[in-house]
Design a protein around this motif. Structure first.
Motif, PDB file in Angstrom:
ATOM      1  N   LYS A 162       0.807  -1.221   0.000  1.00 31.63           N
ATOM      2  CA  LYS A 162       0.000   0.000   0.000  1.00 31.63           C
ATOM      3  C   LYS A 162       0.841   1.271   0.000  1.00 31.63           C
ATOM      4  N   ARG A 168       0.173   4.138  -2.501  1.00 33.45           N
ATOM      5  CA  ARG A 168      -1.105   4.829  -2.525  1.00 33.45           C
ATOM      6  C   ARG A 168      -0.985   6.242  -1.955  1.00 33.45           C
ATOM      7  N   GLU A 199      -4.488   7.814   4.655  1.00 33.83           N
ATOM      8  CA  GLU A 199      -5.395   7.901   3.512  1.00 33.83           C
ATOM      9  C   GLU A 199      -6.769   8.470   3.874  1.00 33.83           C
ATOM     10  N   GLU A 240      -3.811   1.042   6.136  1.00 39.13           N
ATOM     11  CA  GLU A 240      -3.674   2.138   5.169  1.00 39.13           C
ATOM     12  C   GLU A 240      -2.202   2.510   5.018  1.00 39.13           C
ATOM     13  N   ASN A 241      -1.929   3.267   3.969  1.00 39.42           N
ATOM     14  CA  ASN A 241      -0.590   3.794   3.788  1.00 39.42           C
ATOM     15  C   ASN A 241      -0.351   4.921   4.793  1.00 39.42           C
TER      16      ASN A 241
END
Length: 392
Positions: free
Chosen positions: A116, A119, A143, A216-217
């Motif tokens: 990820k 992203r 994110e 998430e990133n």
């Protein structure tokens, strides 16, 4: 005739009773045959028979095991905050050993976090830490704003800001604003002191662990350190603040007093108000002299083109341009801006009044405004530096 009818009824009743008796005998024989057949089957296939016996014997033990499994799933989820599906899969693959499953989850999370990492992360928080004439601000991105509200993410952001204050050369830095980028943190150790991420680890590993938990990133995008002289005072303001030291927009400002022995409450108050002003008014330059020639020439060309479209004489156009330039200065130059708490005064007048109140000249040494996600779209198109309002 009556005798014949009576005899016939007796015969019918006798036949009915006889048939019922025969039916019961057949049912008993069939049942006995099935039972015998079942016993013979178990005798001929002892393995299946024993399996059925075990299944009945341990049905209560299986029920207890299910309860233990649910407890293990709950405990591992509390430790890691990972999705229930992933928690159960890790426990099953590790034969319900919670310690091994926790290690397995961390390995899986790091793999997912690396996938990820490409992203775009435009949400997040700014974290500020201040001590002894220095203040550090870092931007930690994710994110979604949902992750930005998570206590683990916030704990990481605050820890990074505190770490930025420990720049080895910070005590030797001249007053001003100095970048503290991600490269500075690569070799540093960090202990978040959070129940779900305990123990000392490197900064990159801590960021990866948080990214794995959040799904998430997560990126440490940038950081800055502001320092002031012994005669200076630093003030900060954070907008949209979920807890002390965190926010989405930060305003940092240093006030320098000619008489360094003065420590006035008025100095702190006005400094905080001006830091708030930075967030609301978005100044780009400290004084007119700090406006870059390129920015001034570009604005002049735009204003001239607008004035010429009116069809007025060249002399009138020049006057219009100069008048609109004064308006431009009021918009982008801090000292010329209307003070947000009293628009009858500009910032220069506010400082003059403060100087009279404390009995010593006061000036703005440096200022800095920073916002989460600013410039990210521009950075995707070019590799230039992030825009940030500042005076150096």
């Amino acid at each position: 005739m009556a005798l014949c009818r009576t005899a016939k009824r007796s015969l019918d009743q006798l036949l009915s009773n006889r048939l019922s008796t025969l039916a019961r005998q057949r049912t008993f024989v069939s049942s006995s045959t099935d039972t015998k057949s079942s016993l013979l089957s178990n005798r001929n296939d002892p393995i299946n028979g024993f399996s059925r016996l075990l299944s009945k014997s341990f049905s209560s033990q299986t029920q207890t095991s299910s309860t233990d499994q649910m407890n293990l799933i709950r405990q591992l989820r509390e430790r890691t905050s990972a999705p229930i599906k992933d928690v159960k899969a890790a426990l099953v693959s590790c034969n319900w050993d919670i310690e091994e499953a926790q290690t397995e989850l961390r390995k899986r999370g790091k793999v997912l976090a690396s996938k990820k990492s490409s992203r775009t992360a435009t949400e997040g928080l700014l974290a500020v830490s201040q001590h002894d004439g220095k203040v550090a601000v870092v931007e930690l991105n994710c994110e979604t704003d949902f992750v930005a509200r998570n206590e683990i993410f916030q704990c990481l952001a605050l820890s990074l800001a505190k770490q930025a204050l420990l720049v080895e050369s910070a005590s030797h830095l001249s007053s001003g604003i100095h970048p503290v980028g991600p490269a500075y943190f690569e070799g540093l150790k960090l202990n978040l002191g959070h129940p779900k991420i305990s123990g000392e680890t490197s900064v990159p590993s801590a960021i990866t662990d948080v990214a794995a938990i959040m799904g998430e990133n997560v990126i440490l995008r940038r950081g800055f350190l502001m320092s002031t002289s012994s005669h200076g005072v630093i003030s900060t303001y954070l907008h949209t603040c979920p807890q002390p030291g965190l926010g989405r927009i930060a305003g940092l400002l240093s006030l320098e007093v000619e008489d360094g022995s003065i420590q006035s409450e008025a100095l702190q108050r006005v400094g905080s108000e001006l830091a708030m002003h930075l967030v609301a008014a978005r100044p780009l330059f400290l004084t007119k002299e700090h406006v870059s020639s390129d920015a001034l020439e570009s604005e002049r060309e735009v204003l001239k083109s607008q004035a010429e479209s009116t069809g007025k004489s060249e002399m009138a156009v020049l006057k219009m341009v100069e008048g609109r330039l004064r308006k431009y200065y009021e918009e982008v130059v801090l000292m010329e801006q209307k003070f947000i708490l009293n628009d009858s005064l500009n910032v220069k007048t506010v400082l003059d009044n403060l100087s009279k109140e404390i009995g010593s000249p006061v000036k703005i040494g440096n200022f800095f405004r920073m916002e989460v996600g600013e410039g990210i779209q521009r950075l995707e198109a070019s590799s230039g530096d992030e825009p940030a309002a500042q005076a150096v």
